[in-house]
Design a protein around this motif. Structure first.
Motif, PDB file in Angstrom:
ATOM      1  N   VAL A  84       0.585  -1.763   0.099  1.00 31.49           N
ATOM      2  CA  VAL A  84      -0.144  -0.092  -0.043  1.00 31.49           C
ATOM      3  C   VAL A  84       0.835   1.307  -0.071  1.00 31.49           C
ATOM      4  O   VAL A  84       0.386   1.843  -0.951  1.00 31.49           O
ATOM      5  CB  VAL A  84      -0.971   0.148   1.023  1.00 31.49           C
ATOM      6  CG1 VAL A  84      -1.552   1.530   1.407  1.00 31.49           C
ATOM      7  CG2 VAL A  84      -1.343  -1.063   0.752  1.00 31.49           C
ATOM      8  N   ARG A  88       0.839   3.897  -2.977  1.00 34.46           N
ATOM      9  CA  ARG A  88       0.651   5.074  -2.881  1.00 34.46           C
ATOM     10  C   ARG A  88       1.150   6.618  -2.519  1.00 34.46           C
ATOM     11  O   ARG A  88       1.176   7.042  -3.359  1.00 34.46           O
ATOM     12  CB  ARG A  88       0.403   5.664  -0.753  1.00 34.46           C
ATOM     13  CG  ARG A  88       0.104   6.471  -0.130  1.00 34.46           C
ATOM     14  CD  ARG A  88      -0.704   6.813   0.992  1.00 34.46           C
ATOM     15  NE  ARG A  88      -1.074   6.215   1.556  1.00 34.46           N
ATOM     16  CZ  ARG A  88      -1.165   4.971   2.004  1.00 34.46           C
ATOM     17  NH1 ARG A  88      -0.045   4.432   3.269  1.00 34.46           N
ATOM     18  NH2 ARG A  88      -2.154   4.709   2.790  1.00 34.46           N
ATOM     19  N   HIS A 159      -7.657  -1.486  -0.875  1.00 33.24           N
ATOM     20  CA  HIS A 159      -7.336  -0.239   0.602  1.00 33.24           C
ATOM     21  C   HIS A 159      -6.682   1.039   0.200  1.00 33.24           C
ATOM     22  O   HIS A 159      -6.793   2.509   0.258  1.00 33.24           O
ATOM     23  CB  HIS A 159      -5.822  -0.308   0.516  1.00 33.24           C
ATOM     24  CG  HIS A 159      -5.716  -1.953   1.839  1.00 33.24           C
ATOM     25  ND1 HIS A 159      -6.475  -2.089   2.798  1.00 33.24           N
ATOM     26  CD2 HIS A 159      -6.191  -3.127   1.626  1.00 33.24           C
ATOM     27  CE1 HIS A 159      -6.630  -3.242   2.902  1.00 33.24           C
ATOM     28  NE2 HIS A 159      -5.824  -4.205   1.945  1.00 33.24           N
ATOM     29  N   LEU A 160      -6.387   1.404  -0.943  1.00 30.89           N
ATOM     30  CA  LEU A 160      -6.393   2.613  -2.034  1.00 30.89           C
ATOM     31  C   LEU A 160      -7.139   3.071  -3.173  1.00 30.89           C
ATOM     32  O   LEU A 160      -7.602   2.439  -3.866  1.00 30.89           O
ATOM     33  CB  LEU A 160      -4.900   2.311  -2.949  1.00 30.89           C
ATOM     34  CG  LEU A 160      -3.867   2.128  -2.059  1.00 30.89           C
ATOM     35  CD1 LEU A 160      -2.658   2.590  -2.562  1.00 30.89           C
ATOM     36  CD2 LEU A 160      -3.843   3.438  -1.326  1.00 30.89           C
ATOM     37  N   TYR A 162      -7.988   4.034  -7.170  1.00 32.16           N
ATOM     38  CA  TYR A 162      -7.599   4.435  -8.297  1.00 32.16           C
ATOM     39  C   TYR A 162      -8.098   4.107  -9.407  1.00 32.16           C
ATOM     40  O   TYR A 162      -8.917   2.907  -9.112  1.00 32.16           O
ATOM     41  CB  TYR A 162      -5.627   4.393  -7.980  1.00 32.16           C
ATOM     42  CG  TYR A 162      -5.630   2.595  -8.011  1.00 32.16           C
ATOM     43  CD1 TYR A 162      -5.735   2.143  -9.110  1.00 32.16           C
ATOM     44  CD2 TYR A 162      -5.042   2.738  -6.541  1.00 32.16           C
ATOM     45  CE1 TYR A 162      -5.135   0.710  -8.833  1.00 32.16           C
ATOM     46  CE2 TYR A 162      -4.861   0.842  -6.189  1.00 32.16           C
ATOM     47  CZ  TYR A 162      -4.894   0.519  -7.201  1.00 32.16           C
ATOM     48  OH  TYR A 162      -4.591  -1.114  -7.153  1.00 32.16           O
TER      49      TYR A 162
END
Length: 596
Positions: A84, A88, A159-160, A162
């Motif tokens: 992650v 990121r 978790h992100l 995009y």
């Protein structure tokens, strides 16, 4: 919860010189066009790169719990303990560079690639398969782009936030297996675009058939059939097909399809069994979509051992072309589940093809827009040019064109453009050939294109079927019927089969076997009631067969679809070579109630 990937060995520190294995997220950063920039301004380029490293990249790496492992001159290798944090960092760098560029500064263009996997760590370096994959993915990123492996995507996607475009399974230099990859972009930036050159074709592997009731000495029977199936599939340019030698090791009933697909880098598996009952061989074949864990198609074939070598190529070809429409449907459904902004050129062409064959006014407009978007994504996508050319064929043939000459020229231009990028593609050649005969009456040039298509890909259904129309225009009924019939036999389960079947309506009309023309025309009308080109030929065939009342019903249906139609206007361009045959067609259309 994200699992830490700091898997150092228990004896860490006991032998400082001994390489240690661990799982890590790695990122490669590369300056785009560095050699060219150095050639024009060596000192300035070097200074800009050093400043970007010290002022931007290294602080961001540190703030995301990463480490700069080494410099590659015009790039960097980075390591992060947590996937992650790695992604990121990459997205943050991408956004920073985009904002700097829009603010008027001129930052260096970077491309980045990332993977998570096993690495071997020494004092001042890391290496191994995990690092190699990250390095090889970089070539697919492009200026400002970020490409990540499927392995790291699976770990971070929940978790992100995009945007991601699926590159499919890529063949990477010196990497034994194909690697699934995604091109990603910060959610505030433009959605990533990709080229079909990046292995977006549906990917298929054919596993060895399980032998039931056969002796080990008979293994050559199963292997021969598999080799022929692979050879037939490999002739279909729309597919990526794994060689049969790469699948020979996957035998036995305990083979895990998911593990096989991951190893081979494919989405679809062809599996099956071969049983012996005395002198009779019975083969069952299945097509599996491993992504959805679903069976898409299954069928059974029989042959005696004495006949097998004579028929196994025919069986293999039948299997290959039975699989194709099911793969088309599966890929279309997969594309329809994607957000519109995340679709790539291949997805757009699939959806455009689906809308094109529905023939409605809104569908035709949507199809054209989808093909244009595909070409925006990939200006060298031959299939998109060919299908745009086919759009013009239908646009003219269905009576929508208001400028026949201009639309014909554009169809020719698009078909020629497709051949610039794929000179031997059978679909592009077939469409080019049909445009030449249908719109320009250039029959010899059309036949040459069809011969090239069939010579290179003997099992191209579209080439055989479209070539039948050219022989209809020339008045060669028997050859037209033979070609159209063979085209249908090659694609019996195609979701757009009516398009091939309509060639038989025309072929039998030309051959003056009018009852057969009525049969096929009626069949096509039931499947595609808005297909005006078929309705015209069906109406004329009904008149010739003596069914005047039914012909007028079909003629009325045609006029509801194309109310501006006139027989004289139609016959002024319709490419039947012999004037008397063209005049007779016009008379029959008038008898069916179509306006003079």
């Amino acid at each position: 919860m994200m699992i830490s990937v700091d898997n150092t060995s228990p004896d860490n520190g006991s032998d400082q010189g001994r390489p240690r294995r661990r799982t890590a997220a790695t990122i490669f950063i590369d300056v785009v066009g560095y050699s060219r920039l150095m050639g024009s301004d060596e000192e300035g380029t070097h200074q800009r790169w050093m400043s970007m490293r010290s002022d931007v990249i290294e602080p961001r790496v540190a703030s995301n719990a990463g480490e700069v492992i080494k410099s590659t001159g015009d790039g960097l290798l980075l390591e992060f303990r947590n996937p992650v944090d790695a992604i990121r960092f990459a997205l943050g760098m991408q956004m920073h560079l985009a904002e700097s560029s829009s603010a008027g500064s001129n930052p260096l263009q970077l491309r980045m690639s990332a993977n998570v996997g096993d690495v071997i760590a020494e004092r001042d370096d890391i290496y191994g398969d995990g690092v190699n994959i990250a390095a090889r993915l970089q070539e697919f990123a492009g200026p400002g782009g970020v490409v990540i492996s499927g392995a790291i995507h699976d770990q971070v996607k929940d978790h992100l936030r995009y945007q991601a475009a699926d590159l499919g399974f890529l063949t990477l230099k010196n990497i034994e297996r194909r690697i699934r990859a995604f091109k990603i972009a910060h959610h505030d930036l433009r959605a990533p675009t990709i080229s079909v050159a990046h292995s977006l074709k549906p990917s298929v592997a054919v596993l060895p058939l399980q032998m039931l009731g056969l002796q080990a000495a008979d293994a050559y029977l199963a292997q021969g059939i598999v080799h022929d199936i692979v050879a037939s599939l490999a002739g279909i340019r729309e597919l990526f097909v794994v060689s049969s030698t790469s699948t020979l090791g996957f035998t036995g009933p305990t083979v895990d399809p998911g593990a096989v697909c991951h190893r081979l880098g494919v989405r679809y598996l062809v599996t099956g069994t071969l049983k012996r009952h005395g002198e009779l061989l019975r083969m069952r074949v299945e097509l599996i979509d491993v992504d959805t864990r679903s069976m898409l198609w299954t069928n059974q074939y029989e042959a005696s051992i004495s006949q097998l070598f004579d028929v196994q190529e025919t069986i293999a070809t039948s299997i290959a072309y039975a699989l194709l429409p099911h793969i088309h449907i599966s890929e279309l459904q997969h594309a329809e589940r994607k957000a519109p902004q995340s679709m790539n050129a291949y997805d757009l062409v699939l959806q455009g093809m689906y809308r094109l064959y529905r023939l409605g006014h809104d569908d035709m407009l949507a199809a054209r827009s989808l093909f244009e978007r595909a070409l925006d994504h990939d200006p060298q996508y031959a299939a998109a040019y060919a299908l745009m050319a086919k759009w013009y064929i239908l646009h003219i043939g269905e009576g929508h064109s208001t400028d026949f000459k201009a639309d014909s020229r554009e169809a020719f231009r698009l078909a020629s453009r497709a051949l610039e990028f794929e000179p031997s593609d059978p679909m592009a050649l077939a469409i080019f050939g049909h445009i030449n005969s249908f719109l320009f009456g250039a029959y010899d040039r059309a036949i040459d294109a069809f011969d090239r298509a069939i010579g290179g890909t003997p099992n191209s259904a579209i080439a055989w079927s479209l070539s039948a129309s050219t022989y209809c225009y020339l008045g060669d009924g028997p050859r037209a019927v033979a070609r159209a019939s063979y085209g249908i036999s090659l694609s019996p389960l195609d979701p757009y089969a009516y398009f091939y079947q309509s060639a038989l309506t025309n072929a039998h009309y030309t051959n003056e076997t009018f009852d057969d023309a009525v049969h096929w025309g009626t069949k096509v009308m039931a499947a595609a009631p808005q297909f005006a080109a078929n309705l015209r030929l069906l109406a004329a065939s009904l008149v010739a067969a003596g069914s005047l009342e039914r012909a007028r019903e079909v003629g009325a249906a045609h006029m509801r679809i194309d109310p501006s139609f006139s027989v004289e206007k139609y016959c002024s361009w319709y490419p039947i070579k012999q004037p008397d045959r063209l005049a007779l067609l016009g008379e029959r259309l008038i008898e069916a109630g179509l306006p003079r």
